[in-house]
Design an enzyme around this catalytic site. Structure first.
Site, short mmCIF file in Angstrom:
data_model
loop_
_atom_site.label_atom_id
_atom_site.label_comp_id
_atom_site.label_asym_id
_atom_site.label_seq_id
_atom_site.Cartn_x
_atom_site.Cartn_y
_atom_site.Cartn_z
N THR A 41 0.81 -1.22 0.00
CA THR A 41 0.00 0.00 0.00
C THR A 41 0.84 1.27 0.00
O THR A 41 0.30 2.37 -0.04
CB THR A 41 -0.95 0.04 1.21
OG1 THR A 41 -0.18 0.00 2.42
CG2 THR A 41 -1.93 -1.12 1.17
N GLN A 69 4.05 3.85 -1.51
CA GLN A 69 4.36 4.41 -2.83
C GLN A 69 4.96 3.35 -3.75
O GLN A 69 4.42 3.06 -4.83
CB GLN A 69 5.36 5.57 -2.68
CG GLN A 69 5.91 6.05 -4.02
CD GLN A 69 7.05 7.04 -3.88
OE1 GLN A 69 6.85 8.23 -4.06
NE2 GLN A 69 8.26 6.56 -3.57
N ASP A 70 6.07 2.76 -3.35
CA ASP A 70 6.74 1.79 -4.21
C ASP A 70 5.91 0.53 -4.41
O ASP A 70 5.87 -0.03 -5.51
CB ASP A 70 8.10 1.41 -3.62
CG ASP A 70 9.10 2.55 -3.68
OD1 ASP A 70 8.73 3.65 -4.14
OD2 ASP A 70 10.26 2.35 -3.26
N ALA A 109 8.19 -3.50 3.04
CA ALA A 109 7.61 -3.07 4.31
C ALA A 109 8.69 -2.41 5.17
O ALA A 109 9.80 -2.93 5.29
CB ALA A 109 7.01 -4.25 5.05
N SER A 136 9.67 3.87 7.33
CA SER A 136 10.63 4.45 6.40
C SER A 136 10.91 5.93 6.61
O SER A 136 11.63 6.53 5.81
CB SER A 136 10.16 4.22 4.96
OG SER A 136 8.87 4.78 4.77
N TYR A 150 10.81 0.30 17.62
CA TYR A 150 9.84 -0.15 16.62
C TYR A 150 10.48 -0.19 15.24
O TYR A 150 10.27 -1.14 14.46
CB TYR A 150 8.63 0.79 16.60
CG TYR A 150 7.64 0.47 15.50
CD1 TYR A 150 6.75 -0.60 15.64
CD2 TYR A 150 7.60 1.22 14.33
CE1 TYR A 150 5.84 -0.90 14.64
CE2 TYR A 150 6.70 0.92 13.32
CZ TYR A 150 5.81 -0.14 13.48
OH TYR A 150 4.93 -0.45 12.48
N THR A 208 18.58 1.22 1.01
CA THR A 208 18.44 2.67 0.98
C THR A 208 19.80 3.36 0.92
O THR A 208 20.80 2.85 1.44
CB THR A 208 17.70 3.15 2.24
OG1 THR A 208 17.77 4.59 2.34
CG2 THR A 208 18.32 2.58 3.51
N GLU A 237 20.49 5.78 2.65
CA GLU A 237 20.82 6.20 4.01
C GLU A 237 21.88 5.30 4.65
O GLU A 237 22.48 5.67 5.66
CB GLU A 237 19.55 6.20 4.88
CG GLU A 237 18.54 7.28 4.52
CD GLU A 237 18.96 8.67 4.96
OE1 GLU A 237 19.77 8.78 5.91
OE2 GLU A 237 18.49 9.65 4.36
N TYR A 284 16.87 4.36 11.60
CA TYR A 284 16.37 3.78 10.34
C TYR A 284 17.52 3.20 9.53
O TYR A 284 17.46 2.05 9.06
CB TYR A 284 15.65 4.86 9.54
CG TYR A 284 15.36 4.47 8.09
CD1 TYR A 284 14.33 3.60 7.79
CD2 TYR A 284 16.12 4.99 7.05
CE1 TYR A 284 14.06 3.24 6.47
CE2 TYR A 284 15.87 4.65 5.73
CZ TYR A 284 14.84 3.77 5.45
OH TYR A 284 14.59 3.41 4.14
N LYS A 316 18.49 -0.70 8.51
CA LYS A 316 18.63 -1.09 7.11
C LYS A 316 20.00 -1.71 6.82
O LYS A 316 20.13 -2.55 5.93
CB LYS A 316 18.38 0.12 6.20
CG LYS A 316 16.92 0.49 6.06
CD LYS A 316 16.14 -0.58 5.30
CE LYS A 316 14.76 -0.13 4.92
NZ LYS A 316 14.04 -1.12 4.09
N ARG A 348 3.91 9.85 -2.88
CA ARG A 348 4.79 9.90 -1.72
C ARG A 348 3.98 10.30 -0.49
O ARG A 348 3.05 11.10 -0.57
CB ARG A 348 5.89 10.93 -1.98
CG ARG A 348 7.03 10.94 -0.96
CD ARG A 348 7.68 9.59 -0.85
NE ARG A 348 9.12 9.66 -0.65
CZ ARG A 348 9.81 8.78 0.04
NH1 ARG A 348 9.20 7.76 0.62
NH2 ARG A 348 11.11 8.86 0.14
#
Length: 342
Positions: A14, A16-17, A91, A94, A105, A135, A137, A158, A162, A193
């Protein structure tokens, strides 16, 4: 599954990507399954509008399943039941700034969630090809340009999560022979977005200011440099990675950096507005540890996948402004009401 139709499973469908990827795969003749959280919007004014059919129709090719990346048994059961040919793990929690507020979380979803899905493939004895949404990041404070050989230096919970996921995919590829690939995607945006992300925050504010609904938008650091591309092009790159005979890790990027201030200026000017009259600084929107510059080198993807970005960030900014102005006009006229998306 029929003898000719491939089956794909998408977590985060659900988002954007996920929505763009679902459209791409359906256009290619796939049967697509998506995992959605109970709180996600899956029908009616969502990103999946236009492709989600009523369940149990004769020509149904998109199937949505309630679940969560934090639920290991659910993941194993759904993989065992549908035996997908391809799995795309999109998922995530992000939002980088938010990850500082909810680090536990973020780690549970973005790091351990990947392990749960990889283990589900093993437990269900599924030979699916696996794509992990990584990512830019990961690189954090490492100077650009950044490619597949650049050292990681994550600067947020985040990004740390990742990094864990990235190496988990590499480890499962090497330890168990999984066809598992990391897509190190630099920033990619669109009219879909989430509204709290900086590009969409800007273009949505431009639309509202132009309409006289608001006058000021508060921003954090405008000096950071990002490599911004167009999301539909990037999901094509995801699919191409999975089609390779040998799994590998790839950077997807435009190769051109944009100062956030310049994106803001172009977006406001496209609507005939002077950005300096409407943009104010608010330190609450800044990160505790900033990432100054992310500019990707996608030479490997161009050479091995035949992929390259086509949309320039200036055109992207204008396109997003036009889309948000049209969306706002539709909402105000009662033609369309779309819930906020995160």
């Amino acid at each position: 599954m029929s003898a000719t139709r491939r089956t794909a499973l998408i977590t985060g469908i659900t988002g954007q990507d996920g929505s763009y990827l679902a459209e791409l795969l359906l256009d290619k003749g796939y049967e697509v399954h998506g995992i959605v959280r109970r709180s996600s919007t899956i029908s009616g004014n969502s990103r999946l509008d236009g492709i989600y059919q009523a369940p149990n129709t004769p020509d149904q090719t998109l199937f949505l399943h309630y679940g969560d990346i934090t639920d290991a048994s659910m993941l194993t059961n759904i993989v065992r039941d549908i035996q997908p040919d391809e799995v795309y793990n999109l998922a995530a929690q992000s939002h980088v700034r938010v990850s500082f507020d909810i680090p536990d979380y973020t780690g549970n979803v973005d790091a351990l969630g990947t392990i749960r899905l990889l283990e589900a493939l093993r437990a269900a004895d599924c030979n699916a090809r696996f794509y992990q949404a990584s990512t830019s990041e990961l690189f954090g404070s490492t100077p650009p340009p950044q490619n597949e050989d650049t050292r990681f230096h994550p600067r947020s919970p985040y990004a740390v999560a990742k990094v864990y996921s990235y190496w988990a995919v590499v480890n499962y590829r090497e330890a168990y022979g999984l066809h598992a690939s990391n897509g190190i995607l630099f920033n990619h945006e669109s009219e879909r977005r989430g509204e709290t992300f900086v590009t969409r925050k800007v273009t949505r504010a431009v639309a509202r200011i132009a309409a006289g609904i608001q006058d000021i938008v508060y921003m954090g650091n405008l000096n950071s440099i990002r490599d911004w591309g167009y999301a539909p092009e990037y999901v094509e790159g995801m699919w191409r990675m999975v089609q390779q005979d040998t799994p590998d890790d790839y950077v997807l990027a435009t190769g051109e950096g944009c100062v956030i201030r310049d994106f803001v200026q172009v977006a406001f000017e496209h609507a005939g507005l002077d950005w300096e009259k409407h943009v104010r600084h608010d330190s609450r929107h800044e990160r505790p540890a900033e990432v100054d510059a992310l500019i990707g080198d996608a030479s490997k993807a161009k050479e091995k996948l035949g992929w390259e970005a086509k949309t320039h960030w200036r055109d992207l900014a204008k396109h997003m402004v036009d889309a948000d102005r049209q969306l706002l006009d539709d909402q105000l006229s009662g033609r369309h009401v779309r819930p906020d998306q995160d």
